[in-house]
Design a protein around this motif. Structure first.
Motif, PDB file in Angstrom:
ATOM      1  N   GLN A  98       0.832  -1.198   0.000  1.00  0.00           N
ATOM      2  CA  GLN A  98       0.000   0.000   0.000  1.00  0.00           C
ATOM      3  C   GLN A  98       0.868   1.249   0.000  1.00  0.00           C
ATOM      4  N   ASN A  99       1.944   1.228   0.789  1.00  0.00           N
ATOM      5  CA  ASN A  99       2.869   2.366   0.799  1.00  0.00           C
ATOM      6  C   ASN A  99       3.524   2.560  -0.566  1.00  0.00           C
ATOM      7  N   ALA A 100       3.931   1.453  -1.200  1.00  0.00           N
ATOM      8  CA  ALA A 100       4.556   1.528  -2.524  1.00  0.00           C
ATOM      9  C   ALA A 100       3.564   2.081  -3.545  1.00  0.00           C
ATOM     10  N   LEU A 101       2.318   1.611  -3.491  1.00  0.00           N
ATOM     11  CA  LEU A 101       1.293   2.084  -4.423  1.00  0.00           C
ATOM     12  C   LEU A 101       0.990   3.564  -4.204  1.00  0.00           C
ATOM     13  N   ASN A 102       0.876   3.968  -2.957  1.00  0.00           N
ATOM     14  CA  ASN A 102       0.632   5.384  -2.659  1.00  0.00           C
ATOM     15  C   ASN A 102       1.770   6.252  -3.180  1.00  0.00           C
ATOM     16  N   ASP A 103       2.995   5.788  -2.975  1.00  0.00           N
ATOM     17  CA  ASP A 103       4.164   6.522  -3.466  1.00  0.00           C
ATOM     18  C   ASP A 103       4.157   6.582  -4.993  1.00  0.00           C
ATOM     19  N   TRP A 104       3.825   5.480  -5.657  1.00  0.00           N
ATOM     20  CA  TRP A 104       3.751   5.426  -7.124  1.00  0.00           C
ATOM     21  C   TRP A 104       2.734   6.433  -7.640  1.00  0.00           C
ATOM     22  N   ARG A 105       1.565   6.447  -7.030  1.00  0.00           N
ATOM     23  CA  ARG A 105       0.522   7.379  -7.458  1.00  0.00           C
ATOM     24  C   ARG A 105       0.963   8.829  -7.265  1.00  0.00           C
ATOM     25  N   TYR A 106       1.651   9.101  -6.166  1.00  0.00           N
ATOM     26  CA  TYR A 106       2.166  10.454  -5.937  1.00  0.00           C
ATOM     27  C   TYR A 106       3.182  10.828  -7.010  1.00  0.00           C
ATOM     28  N   ARG A 107       4.084   9.885  -7.320  1.00  0.00           N
ATOM     29  CA  ARG A 107       5.106  10.159  -8.338  1.00  0.00           C
ATOM     30  C   ARG A 107       4.492  10.357  -9.718  1.00  0.00           C
ATOM     31  N   LEU A 108       3.416   9.624 -10.013  1.00  0.00           N
ATOM     32  CA  LEU A 108       2.711   9.842 -11.283  1.00  0.00           C
ATOM     33  C   LEU A 108       2.180  11.267 -11.345  1.00  0.00           C
ATOM     34  N   GLY A 109       1.533  11.682 -10.265  1.00  0.00           N
ATOM     35  CA  GLY A 109       0.992  13.045 -10.213  1.00  0.00           C
ATOM     36  C   GLY A 109       2.086  14.097 -10.297  1.00  0.00           C
ATOM     37  N   ALA A 110       3.172  13.877  -9.586  1.00  0.00           N
ATOM     38  CA  ALA A 110       4.282  14.833  -9.605  1.00  0.00           C
ATOM     39  C   ALA A 110       4.908  14.917 -10.993  1.00  0.00           C
ATOM     40  N   ALA A 111       4.972  13.776 -11.679  1.00  0.00           N
ATOM     41  CA  ALA A 111       5.545  13.765 -13.030  1.00  0.00           C
ATOM     42  C   ALA A 111       4.675  14.556 -14.008  1.00  0.00           C
ATOM     43  N   LEU A 112       3.370  14.547 -13.778  1.00  0.00           N
ATOM     44  CA  LEU A 112       2.442  15.254 -14.679  1.00  0.00           C
ATOM     45  C   LEU A 112       2.213  16.706 -14.298  1.00  0.00           C
ATOM     46  N   GLU A 113       2.591  17.077 -13.095  1.00  0.00           N
ATOM     47  CA  GLU A 113       2.301  18.428 -12.615  1.00  0.00           C
ATOM     48  C   GLU A 113       2.773  19.531 -13.564  1.00  0.00           C
ATOM     49  N   PRO A 114       3.978  19.455 -14.131  1.00  0.00           N
ATOM     50  CA  PRO A 114       4.397  20.524 -15.046  1.00  0.00           C
ATOM     51  C   PRO A 114       3.473  20.681 -16.264  1.00  0.00           C
ATOM     52  N   LEU A 115       2.892  19.584 -16.707  1.00  0.00           N
ATOM     53  CA  LEU A 115       1.996  19.613 -17.854  1.00  0.00           C
ATOM     54  C   LEU A 115       0.703  20.378 -17.565  1.00  0.00           C
ATOM     55  N   PHE A 116       0.300  20.397 -16.302  1.00  0.00           N
ATOM     56  CA  PHE A 116      -0.964  21.015 -15.905  1.00  0.00           C
ATOM     57  C   PHE A 116      -0.787  22.234 -15.002  1.00  0.00           C
ATOM     58  N   ALA A 117       0.440  22.661 -14.781  1.00  0.00           N
ATOM     59  CA  ALA A 117       0.723  23.742 -13.828  1.00  0.00           C
ATOM     60  C   ALA A 117       0.075  25.066 -14.216  1.00  0.00           C
ATOM     61  N   ASP A 118      -0.227  25.261 -15.492  1.00  0.00           N
ATOM     62  CA  ASP A 118      -0.782  26.538 -15.930  1.00  0.00           C
ATOM     63  C   ASP A 118      -2.313  26.555 -15.969  1.00  0.00           C
ATOM     64  N   LEU A 119      -2.971  25.529 -15.423  1.00  0.00           N
ATOM     65  CA  LEU A 119      -4.432  25.502 -15.427  1.00  0.00           C
ATOM     66  C   LEU A 119      -4.989  26.627 -14.561  1.00  0.00           C
ATOM     67  N   SER A 120      -6.073  27.203 -15.025  1.00  0.00           N
ATOM     68  CA  SER A 120      -6.753  28.232 -14.242  1.00  0.00           C
ATOM     69  C   SER A 120      -7.510  27.569 -13.093  1.00  0.00           C
ATOM     70  N   VAL A 121      -7.983  28.380 -12.173  1.00  0.00           N
ATOM     71  CA  VAL A 121      -8.775  27.875 -11.061  1.00  0.00           C
ATOM     72  C   VAL A 121     -10.021  27.161 -11.602  1.00  0.00           C
ATOM     73  N   ARG A 122     -10.648  27.726 -12.611  1.00  0.00           N
ATOM     74  CA  ARG A 122     -11.840  27.118 -13.213  1.00  0.00           C
ATOM     75  C   ARG A 122     -11.493  25.770 -13.833  1.00  0.00           C
ATOM     76  N   GLU A 123     -10.384  25.711 -14.569  1.00  0.00           N
ATOM     77  CA  GLU A 123      -9.978  24.456 -15.202  1.00  0.00           C
ATOM     78  C   GLU A 123      -9.637  23.387 -14.160  1.00  0.00           C
ATOM     79  N   LEU A 124      -8.979  23.800 -13.070  1.00  0.00           N
ATOM     80  CA  LEU A 124      -8.704  22.852 -11.987  1.00  0.00           C
ATOM     81  C   LEU A 124     -10.004  22.318 -11.398  1.00  0.00           C
ATOM     82  N   GLY A 125     -10.991  23.188 -11.277  1.00  0.00           N
ATOM     83  CA  GLY A 125     -12.300  22.776 -10.778  1.00  0.00           C
ATOM     84  C   GLY A 125     -12.962  21.773 -11.703  1.00  0.00           C
ATOM     85  N   VAL A 126     -12.881  22.028 -13.011  1.00  0.00           N
ATOM     86  CA  VAL A 126     -13.452  21.099 -13.997  1.00  0.00           C
ATOM     87  C   VAL A 126     -12.763  19.746 -13.900  1.00  0.00           C
TER      88      VAL A 126
END
Length: 145
Positions: A98-126
């Protein structure tokens, strides 16, 4: 059937597969996608026999036996004796898994963060609403299965 909805959902599945591949590649992790899928299934569905787990993960039973053996070596799963059949075992995710899976999911999100960093508040809400909507529908379907 609503063909426009079918097309939209087909596009959603396709783009999420692409997103998953992109994130996985960006992490540089070499763990098999089947291992992460297996841990995810165990997290959402709970303990199950190898055959059920193979079916849920869409792999053959011999393949799942190998995946489970590898996960067992890592201590990411645990075997629980089946009280209704002394020859059978249920496979469950272990705390390390479970710890490994949680860490994997976090790393997936962190890896994608630059791709979505410029989203507006509205887009983040969507994006948040869409994620919740899809998650709720999947949970209902999994509970009915």
């Amino acid at each position: 059937m609503n063909s426009e909805l079918s097309v939209l959902l087909g596009d959603l599945v396709t783009v999420t597969h692409r997103l998953t591949r992109l994130a996985a590649q960006a992490t540089g992790d070499s763990t098999s996608p089947a291992a992460w899928r297996t841990l995810s299934v165990l997290t959402s569905a709970g303990p199950m026999r190898i055959g059920e787990l193979a079916l849920a993960s869409r792999v053959s039973q011999p393949t799942m036996t190998k995946i489970v053996a590898n996960l067992n070596e890592l201590e990411w799963i645990k075997r629980i004796a089946d009280s209704s059949d002394a020859r059978a075992w249920h496979i469950a995710i272990a705390p390390k898994g479970q710890n490994a899976l949680n860490d994997w999911r976090y790393r997936l999100g962190a890896a994608l963060e630059p791709l979505f960093a410029d989203l507006s508040v509205r887009e983040l809400g969507v994006l948040s609403e869409a994620t919740d909507l899809i998650g709720d529908r999947i949970t209902v379907q999994e509970m009915a299965a």
